[in-house]
Design an enzyme around this catalytic site. Structure first.
Site, mmCIF file in Angstrom:
data_model
loop_
_atom_site.group_PDB
_atom_site.id
_atom_site.type_symbol
_atom_site.label_atom_id
_atom_site.label_comp_id
_atom_site.label_asym_id
_atom_site.label_seq_id
_atom_site.Cartn_x
_atom_site.Cartn_y
_atom_site.Cartn_z
ATOM 1 C CB ILE A 216 5.056 -16.180 -11.091
ATOM 2 C CG1 ILE A 216 4.528 -17.494 -10.495
ATOM 3 C CG2 ILE A 216 6.578 -16.096 -11.039
ATOM 4 C CD1 ILE A 216 4.669 -17.636 -8.966
ATOM 5 C CB SER B 94 -0.319 -17.582 4.282
ATOM 6 O OG SER B 94 -0.602 -16.244 3.936
ATOM 7 N NE ARG C 229 -5.833 23.520 -2.238
ATOM 8 C CZ ARG C 229 -6.729 23.769 -3.192
ATOM 9 N NH1 ARG C 229 -6.340 24.273 -4.352
ATOM 10 N NH2 ARG C 229 -7.996 23.514 -2.974
ATOM 11 C CD GLU D 118 9.599 -10.999 -1.519
ATOM 12 O OE1 GLU D 118 10.016 -10.888 -2.655
ATOM 13 O OE2 GLU D 118 10.339 -11.223 -0.559
#
Lengths: 263, 389
Positions: free
Chosen positions: B156, B131, B267, B363
């Protein structure tokens, strides 16, 4: 090299139902797809194009909505398309279909290789390819699994038969019907999809092909489908149980009781 | 809902979903289980022209923008965000070159990335710099016309599989934020190697490796932009790429909703399909509402960002934050609706739940997104003349 690929638009058989009363296909709401075997023919043509360069034209005979099938294969990389559509073509059997497709190949003039799928999943006849080749008086090979260009006038093709594989040298122009071993059909690309969407696809009718009305459609057909039906469900089946040898013994007894010749 | 897409945008959706359904669905379980990189799918995506959606036509792309790219990512993500991440990460690696690279760099690398002939990757994170990007230790020392790189990048995406890397290194530590620079590295450059492939909770079809630089000497022409512009390039890249991560979340949520709704209709318990019970209906209602809300936010953000606005950081962070959190919530509920089946690997939703977690982490963690949004809100209101007090 100019390759013509003949395709057929068929109902998606995964979703086909037979009307139990009329014994006909329920076509309502059934999606139309490109005959899966014909996609292998398209892929075979595209692989020849990738390897040696070629122009590929796809043709189909059908109602105007069969143009969607042509756009589908154009979106995978086929260069051009021709739709053979005319009310006079309605009701064609395999012979009348072959007559019409052969006339289109003649009109195109410069075709070196015609590719077809081995058969259509709706009719399952596998007749149209060989009939076209016969009408055009060119050699053909069926159930082809590999195609190589030998020289400017010859191809080397491998056929899959029940007995094994055969390798043929075949002069061009010729017609090949292909099986799935030629390679998995590629998916569309965005560029080709956009080109296919905008493409102006010419429609050729009976006059464009120079055919007589009595040679095409229902009147040009030797056969007619008089009835389509689901085979009746048989309820007199016996399922044998036990070990293999026990089952063989039971089977032998049952065949003997049924007075099967030779038992 | 109709988002008034153009003919071309609808084609992108249709094509991407066709690939997802026909090519990804049959293999995703196997690739996840075997932690195998989806090379076959990458080839299909390359042939489909989708790698070049956001790249200008002059560099071999389709000339679209972030929105077009998001539409494709969303459809792929309905089936597998591990595979969709491998696809999207190539774009992340390409953005620094696209935004800041010289014409020569663009001409050399963008056509290869657009055609999918070579994948790209983005190298920023290090063991001590997640961060906090300012913690980067990898250095690039100038030596004549060359730079010598030393250091290790961690986690990476597409590491080892890609051939083109946008790597951030410190060129002058005394300059603080103006002391970092992006370089293009190629797989095979002497002194550039890869560490081991990481084992992960989810997105296991995607490859995650270390990039190791040991006296890796590269020519100064490989600098992206100018020396010292690295941090700005990184932030601008994230602004461009975050809607794509959000689109992964939208696709995953939609996929989980599709499976849950079909399951709930089929179901039967207590003599009725479980969708007839309010407990299940309310879950599905929340899932559908959140999915649509995240799609609406991502689409409008991506469209806005394609107008090149100056204030994109806040909205880019908002859509990444929201769609990522929604994907985690929706996939967790999907497992709950499927109950025991949902927990089993034979059914597809447990993978979705494992996969979704990464959307809140990579990200920029969702906490960092909140920081960005909070700071932007503070700045925005600081400029306002209008007062309530």
């Amino acid at each position: 090299m100019h390759i013509a690929v003949c395709i057929k638009q068929v109902p998606d058989t995964k979703n086909v139902r037979i009307d139990p009363d009329t014994h006909t296909l329920v076509r309502q709401g059934v999606e139309s797809i490109v005959n899966p075997f014909d996609l292998f023919a398209v892929e075979a043509a595209l692989r020849l194009k990738d390897a040696k360069g070629a122009k590929i034209t796809v043709i189909t005979m059908g109602p105007p909505q069969a143009g969607e099938a042509l756009r589908d294969v154009m979106s995978r990389g086929v260069d051009e398309a021709v739709l053979l559509s005319d009310r006079a073509f309605a009701g064609s059997d395999t012979w009348a279909t072959s007559t019409t497709l052969a006339a289109a190949i003649r009109k195109m003039g410069d075709v070196d290789l015609i590719l077809c799928g081995k058969q259509a999943i709706d009719g399952d006849t596998a007749q149209v390819g060989p009939e076209m080749a016969t009408l055009l008086d060119i050699p053909y090979a069926t159930f082809v699994k590999a195609i190589d260009i030998l020289d400017t006038n010859h191809l080397k093709v491998a056929r899959q038969t029940d007995e094994g594989a055969e390798v043929w040298k075949i002069p061009t122009p010729c017609l090949l019907t292909v099986i799935k071993e030629v390679g998995e059909p590629r998916l569309p690309s965005l560029r080709h999809k956009m080109r296919a969407k905008k493409a102006q696809i010419p429609t050729w009718g009976i006059a464009d092909l120079g055919l007589e009305p009595e040679s095409v459609g229902l009147s040009g057909s030797f056969t007619q489908v008089v009835r389509v039906f689901s085979p009746p469900v048989r309820d007199d089946r016996v399922i044998l149980e036990g070990s293999v040898s026990e089952q063989v013994e039971q089977l032998y007894k049952l065949l003997k009781e049924a007075k099967v010749p030779g038992i | 809902m109709d988002y008034f897409l153009t003919e071309e945008q609808k084609m992108i959706q249709e094509l991407a979903y066709q690939i997802a359904k026909e090519k990804i669905r049959p293999v995703k379980g196997e690739l996840d289980e075997g932690e195998e990189f989806p090379w076959e799918i990458m080839k299909v995506l390359a042939q489909s022209d989708l790698f070049g959606l956001y790249i200008p036509e002059e560099f071999g792309g389709m000339g679209g923008g972030i929105f077009e790219n998001c539409l494709a990512i969303e459809q792929l993500a309905r089936e597998c965000i591990g595979i969709a991440t491998s696809f999207a990460a190539s774009g992340l690696g390409a953005y620094p070159i696209l935004l800041h690279g010289s014409t020569e760099l663009k001409q050399e690398y963008l056509p290869q990335i657009a055609s999918g002939e070579r994948l790209a990757a983005f190298g920023l994170t290090e063991s001590g710099a997640g961060s906090d990007v300012s913690g980067i230790q990898t250095t690039a020392v100038k030596d004549g016309n060359h730079y010598v790189l030393n250091g290790t990048k961690q986690w990476i995406t597409n590491g080892g599989e890609s051939e083109i890397y946008s790597v951030l290194a410190i060129t002058d530590r005394t300059k603080g934020p103006r002391g970092a620079t992006f370089f293009v590295l190629e797989k095979g450059d002497p002194g550039f190697s890869f560490g081991k492939k990481e084992k992960k909770l989810g997105i296991r079809a995607s490859a995650t490796r270390e990039l190791v630089f040991q006296d890796c000497r590269i020519h100064k022409d490989r600098i992206i932009g100018r020396e010292g512009t690295g941090f700005i390039a990184a932030m601008k890249t994230f602004d461009k790429s975050r809607p794509g991560i959000a689109a992964l979340g939208v696709g995953l949520s939609q996929g989980a909703l599709d499976i849950s709704a079909e399951y709930a209709r089929k179901r039967v318990q207590f003599g009725k399909p479980i969708i007839s019970f309010q407990a299940i209906q309310h879950k599905l209602a929340d899932m559908a509402t959140k999915t649509e809300a995240s799609r609406a936010l991502v689409y409008s953000t991506a469209r806005y960002m394609d107008t090149e606005p100056s204030d994109s950081s806040k909205v880019a962070a908002m859509c990444k934050l929201f769609a990522g959190d929604v994907a985690m919530q929706v996939s967790t509920e999907a497992v709950q609706i499927l109950g025991g089946y949902g927990y089993m690997q034979d059914y597809p939703v447990e993978k979705m739940m494992r996969d979704a977690k990464i959307l809140q982490i990579y990200e920029g963690t969702n906490e960092i997104q909140r920081n960005i949004i909070g700071q932007e809100v503070n700045k925005e209101y600081g400029r306002k003349k209008d007062t309530f007090f």
